[in-house]
Design a protein around this motif. Structure first.
Motif, short mmCIF file in Angstrom:
data_model
loop_
_atom_site.label_atom_id
_atom_site.label_comp_id
_atom_site.label_asym_id
_atom_site.label_seq_id
_atom_site.Cartn_x
_atom_site.Cartn_y
_atom_site.Cartn_z
N LEU A 1 26.18 22.50 -44.13
CA LEU A 1 26.60 23.89 -44.38
C LEU A 1 28.11 24.10 -44.34
O LEU A 1 28.56 25.24 -44.23
N PHE A 2 28.89 23.02 -44.42
CA PHE A 2 30.36 23.12 -44.42
C PHE A 2 30.91 23.72 -43.13
O PHE A 2 31.97 24.35 -43.13
N GLN A 3 30.22 23.53 -42.00
CA GLN A 3 30.67 24.10 -40.74
C GLN A 3 31.60 23.13 -39.99
O GLN A 3 31.34 21.93 -39.95
N TRP B 1 21.36 26.83 -51.91
CA TRP B 1 20.60 26.79 -50.64
C TRP B 1 19.66 27.99 -50.64
O TRP B 1 20.09 29.13 -50.83
N PRO B 2 18.35 27.77 -50.47
CA PRO B 2 17.41 28.89 -50.57
C PRO B 2 17.48 29.82 -49.35
O PRO B 2 17.70 29.38 -48.22
N ALA C 1 20.86 33.54 -43.69
CA ALA C 1 22.08 33.21 -42.95
C ALA C 1 22.61 31.84 -43.37
O ALA C 1 23.81 31.68 -43.64
N TYR C 2 21.73 30.85 -43.43
CA TYR C 2 22.15 29.51 -43.85
C TYR C 2 22.58 29.49 -45.31
O TYR C 2 23.54 28.79 -45.68
N ARG D 1 29.27 30.29 -49.14
CA ARG D 1 30.65 30.63 -48.78
C ARG D 1 31.46 29.37 -48.49
O ARG D 1 32.62 29.25 -48.88
N GLY D 2 30.82 28.40 -47.80
CA GLY D 2 31.51 27.15 -47.52
C GLY D 2 31.81 26.37 -48.79
O GLY D 2 32.90 25.80 -48.95
#
Length: 371
Positions: A216-218, A266-267, A281-282, A288-289
């Motif tokens: 998730l690019f976190q 991402w669903p 949320a994911y 966004r990421g």
């Protein structure tokens, strides 16, 4: 001296801003689709600069006339045998989908088939793929259209052997030698691109050792993986998969061919029982990421320019998707009623950044002249 510095800075800024990948979206028709003009208007209002149309309906292509939005069209797999056998049928498809609208509608790419290797168990279209691509390319040239490249779209999982380490990736055989290698030669000769569907979500679900933050690019502590062969450190799954594709192409000897990510996303819901990671949320974190990463201009660890274009799957959610598992999931950046689900700014900002850069160069030039 000032003039030299001015020219140097101008070229540097223009090169920098033009290297950012464009960010587009896929629109696949719903069972009861909105009017084409509404789709066009909605995409324009979202400031999205490119659209992929897997269902290339002529009325929809027409609706994008004079919008300056790039259109990436696709030819469905079942049409491949006919187009491969008879170039006149390739011409017929172009007379219906391209010639009446181009260049008013900015058609920039045609994919002949989508994920053909995925459908081999049901119906094998692979023998028709390369002949169909060549026939469509020749038909375009017969019509005097030489600026629309032709390619085909692959799925990561049916094409690439491994995602990690990327340095060990190569094309799956025998398709690698029989289909992909001659295709790469064609793409190089015609200045076209390699197209790939790339879903970190699907790889994350298959490998329990992948942290969700990595997908998730976190920016979490220890949220990375090292390729011990190249010494490259990866901070997100998208780059890792993209570099696996780039490595596979390089192994074949065609490292200069641009790569376009035809689908990614991402669903936010739907799918099978147990898909708890398919939530809003994911989905927003991933999108966004992804956009933030692409706008940063850093490319991928193995390629400074990274991928050339990325198309988010997809514009809107679908109702009554039936047995189609891909469409049963809620991939859309818009809901079924076309309201926004996320605070997402997808415009790539390349033009604005370019004008700002040139403005700053002029300011620098006059400062130096004044001194």
């Amino acid at each position: 001296m000032a003039s030299f510095l001015f020219i140097f800075l101008l070229l540097s800024f223009v090169t920098l801003t033009s290297s950012l990948p464009s960010i587009g979206v896929t629109y696949s028709s719903a069972s009861t689709p909105p009017p084409p003009d509404k789709i066009s208007t909605t995409i324009t209002s979202l400031k999205i600069s490119a659209v992929r149309l897997p269902d290339a309906d002529p009325s929809l292509i027409k609706a994008f006339a004079f919008t300056n939005i790039s259109l990436f069209l696709s030819i469905p797999n079942p049409l491949l045998p006919a187009i491969a056998a008879n170039r006149s049928l390739a011409l017929a498809w172009l007379y219906k989908h391209v010639l009446p609208f181009y260049p008013r509608s900015k058609i920039t790419l045609v994919s002949v088939g989508n994920a053909v290797l995925d459908s081999v168990a049901e119906e094998d279209f692979t023998p028709y793929l390369l002949p169909a691509i060549r026939n469509l390319h020749l038909a375009l040239h017969e019509l005097g259209i030489k600026k629309i490249p032709v390619s085909t779209t692959f799925s990561f999982f049916s094409t690439i052997t491994t995602a990690f380490p990327p340095s060990s990736a190569e094309f799956q055989q025998p398709a690698g030698d029989l289909i992909v290698k001659p295709l790469l030669q064609f793409l190089e000769e015609t200045n076209s691109s390699f197209l790939i569907n790339l879903y970190p979500y699907n790889l994350y679900r298959l490998d329990s050792e992948i942290p969700v933050g990595f997908a998730l690019f976190q920016d979490y502590p220890f949220n990375f993986r090292d390729d011990l062969v190249t010494g490259v450190r990866y901070f997100n799954l998208f780059d890792m998969m993209a570099d696996a594709v780039l490595t596979s192409i390089a192994v074949m000897g065609y490292e200069s061919i641009p790569v376009i990510v035809a689908e990614t996303g991402w669903p936010s819901g739907g799918g099978e029982a147990g898909e708890v990671e398919a939530n809003e949320a994911y989905a927003e974190m991933y999108l966004r990421g992804l956009v933030r990463h692409l706008k940063s201009g850093v490319g991928t660890p193995l390629k400074k320019d990274g991928v050339a274009e990325v198309y988010v799957y997809e514009l809107m959610d679908h109702e009554n998707a039936g047995s189609d598992k891909q469409r049963a999931r809620k991939w859309g950046i818009l809901s079924e009623n076309m309201t926004r689900k996320y605070n997402l700014e997808m415009s790539d900002g390349v033009k604005n950044s370019g004008f700002m850069a040139i403005f700053l160069v002029f300011i620098t030039f006059f400062i130096f002249c004044g001194n």
